[in-house]
Design a protein around this motif. Sequence first.
Motif, short mmCIF file in Angstrom:
data_model
loop_
_atom_site.label_atom_id
_atom_site.label_comp_id
_atom_site.label_asym_id
_atom_site.label_seq_id
_atom_site.Cartn_x
_atom_site.Cartn_y
_atom_site.Cartn_z
N GLY A 45 0.79 -1.22 0.00
CA GLY A 45 0.00 0.00 0.00
C GLY A 45 0.82 1.26 0.00
N LEU A 46 0.20 2.32 -0.54
CA LEU A 46 0.75 3.67 -0.52
C LEU A 46 -0.35 4.55 0.08
CD1 LEU A 46 3.03 5.68 -1.54
CD2 LEU A 46 1.59 5.98 -3.57
N GLU A 47 -0.02 5.32 1.11
CA GLU A 47 -1.03 6.12 1.81
C GLU A 47 -0.40 7.43 2.26
OE1 GLU A 47 -4.10 7.81 3.61
OE2 GLU A 47 -4.32 6.02 2.38
N ILE A 48 -1.13 8.52 2.11
CA ILE A 48 -0.62 9.85 2.45
C ILE A 48 -0.79 10.19 3.93
CG2 ILE A 48 -2.73 11.15 1.92
CD1 ILE A 48 -0.86 13.21 0.50
N ASN A 52 -3.31 6.66 9.11
CA ASN A 52 -3.73 5.47 8.37
C ASN A 52 -2.57 4.53 8.11
OD1 ASN A 52 -6.50 5.94 8.16
ND2 ASN A 52 -6.31 7.08 6.26
N VAL A 53 -1.40 5.08 7.83
CA VAL A 53 -0.21 4.25 7.63
C VAL A 53 0.06 3.45 8.91
CG1 VAL A 53 2.29 4.24 7.23
CG2 VAL A 53 0.83 5.75 5.88
N ALA A 54 0.01 4.12 10.04
CA ALA A 54 0.26 3.46 11.32
C ALA A 54 -0.77 2.37 11.59
CB ALA A 54 0.25 4.49 12.45
N ALA A 55 -2.05 2.64 11.28
CA ALA A 55 -3.11 1.64 11.49
C ALA A 55 -2.88 0.42 10.61
CB ALA A 55 -4.48 2.26 11.21
N LEU A 61 0.62 -5.04 7.76
CA LEU A 61 0.59 -4.79 6.32
C LEU A 61 1.81 -3.98 5.89
CD1 LEU A 61 -3.18 -3.88 6.13
CD2 LEU A 61 -2.12 -6.00 5.35
N SER A 62 2.19 -4.16 4.63
CA SER A 62 3.32 -3.45 4.06
C SER A 62 2.82 -2.17 3.39
CB SER A 62 4.03 -4.35 3.03
OG SER A 62 5.08 -3.64 2.42
N VAL A 63 2.90 -1.07 4.12
CA VAL A 63 2.40 0.22 3.64
C VAL A 63 3.48 1.26 3.83
CG1 VAL A 63 0.64 2.02 3.98
CG2 VAL A 63 0.02 -0.38 4.22
N VAL A 64 3.66 2.10 2.82
CA VAL A 64 4.58 3.22 2.92
C VAL A 64 3.80 4.52 2.82
CG1 VAL A 64 6.59 1.98 2.02
CG2 VAL A 64 5.11 3.23 0.45
N GLN A 65 4.31 5.53 3.51
CA GLN A 65 3.68 6.84 3.41
C GLN A 65 4.16 7.50 2.14
OE1 GLN A 65 4.12 9.39 6.79
NE2 GLN A 65 2.86 10.99 5.89
#
Length: 196
Positions: A45-48, A52-55, A61-65
């Motif tokens: 995931g990509l999230e601004i 939400n990134v922390a959640a 989950l593998s998410v980057v800001q």
Amino acid sequence: MTLLRPDLQIIADNITPGSRVLDIGCGDGALMAALRDDKGCDARGLEIDPANVAAAVAKGLSVVQGDADTDLTAYPDGSFDYAVLSQTLQTTMRPDMIVEQLLRIGQQGFVSFPNFAHWRVRLSLLIGGRMPVTRLLPERWYDTPNIHHVTIDDFRSLVREEQLQQEGQWFLSGDTQTGRGLANLMAEHAVFLLRG
């Protein structure tokens, strides 16, 4: 089985098990978690929004800001089976370029968005003369993240202009799927599956 927002459920139902998926604007990672847990997908995931990134990261989950407007160019061509843009298109600076990046990164791309031509939106503008506040568009005009007011017909026109292949389309009225007839007037939300 994970309970998802209706547009996310349509997307999840149409992703092949075991696929590599990039969720752009992934929020708290609800779709990614469902794809990982229910379909064995490698979901990224990509999230601004940092909260939400922390959640999402807290769910394993593998998410980057990052920002879809500036950071998608870092992803290699064809690096995912699917790229997903759910309720994010209308918040980007150049939606046409975001769709181009979506289909460069993913072999197929899902795009979902609220339909600003829905009859309730039209009626609110006609009768009240004000930007509507609805369940799918809950913010007021001055605090909304939506900077482009896209309609189903607008998006269909973009698909034609860019000569993209439309693999699927689904329309929602409330939480229920509705037919394609008069979708621009009757559907509150649209989901498209595209191929470049």
